[in-house]
Design an enzyme around this catalytic site. Sequence first.
Site, PDB file in Angstrom:
ATOM      1  N   PRO A  82      39.802  37.493  79.754  1.00  0.00           N
ATOM      2  CA  PRO A  82      39.745  37.379  81.209  1.00  0.00           C
ATOM      3  C   PRO A  82      40.427  36.151  81.749  1.00  0.00           C
ATOM      4  O   PRO A  82      40.342  35.063  81.189  1.00  0.00           O
ATOM      5  CB  PRO A  82      38.262  37.251  81.459  1.00  0.00           C
ATOM      6  N   GLU A  83      41.070  36.319  82.872  1.00  0.00           N
ATOM      7  CA  GLU A  83      41.615  35.217  83.645  1.00  0.00           C
ATOM      8  C   GLU A  83      40.809  35.137  84.941  1.00  0.00           C
ATOM      9  O   GLU A  83      39.805  35.830  85.095  1.00  0.00           O
ATOM     10  CB  GLU A  83      43.107  35.444  83.901  1.00  0.00           C
TER      11      GLU A  83
END
Length: 271
Positions: A2-3
């Site tokens: 995830p960003e």
Amino acid sequence: MPELPEVETIVRGLASCILNKVIAHVDVNLPRMVTPAPPLFEAMLRGQTLRACERRAKYIVFTLDHGYQLIVHLRMTGRFMYAQADDAAPPYSHVHFRFTDGTQLFFADTRTFGRMRIVEPDEAWAAGLGVEPLSPEFTVNALHALCKGRTTPIKTFLLDQRHIAGIGNIYACEALWQARIAPSTPAGNLKPAARAALHAALQDVLERAIHMRGTSARDYVDAEGLKGGFQNVLTVYGRHGQACPRPRCGGSIERSVLAQRGTWWCRRCQR
DNA sequence: AGGCGTACCTGAGGGC
DNA sequence: TGCCCTCAGGTACGCC
């Protein structure tokens, strides 16, 4: 995994599921994931109410009754899964929370890179993190000051969380394509127009991705098991060999390696 | 100080 | 089929 947009989506979902729930029980199956080590980790959480669930960079921050905070980083494959009382643990579940109403929260992580840490109320745990790219503090001038004099490639610079915090490989590639900047350009060499374009592209890409609930390139799902939608509108990431989607460009997407990370870009329109 | 390589893990997918 | 290689959304650490 995830960003910033994925973590933001997860945090919003978690907040709607678990805010103000009381932790009845915590089980850690993989001790190296948590700080302090069990059994203290479990003891510090037991009986606590989750008063806030927020995002800072790619971190999830839970605030507890006693003022301590639980800081979680998902790294590559970490995943929160909210579940009903009699749901079974998912594969690779390493930390299990049960609330007093019976509902559950699992932390699953195939590659086990994810980390959880309890910090003291006044602990400066985020001191080394850079500016939030969607905050008012992140101006074109701020970007200029950060880039100034740096010889490191702009893409490597974007991935360095000490400067701007929250951007990862997907959104770095996408923003550089949108701003027409070659990933290897030294950060300090960007012309004012290119800096302004990059600033706008970063905010635009991140905001659109949040709106679409993130990118599910492979594993990613949010806390309720939903996939994101941004993978359907990616322009360059993972699209090696395909035509550049910019109208009338005519180039094709190539993959190179920068800072040991796959980097997708169009040599024709990114300069 | 800053940049680079490696380490940490497991699984998916491609080539042979 | 199955083996072997590369790659994967991230960061920490040690070295120059």
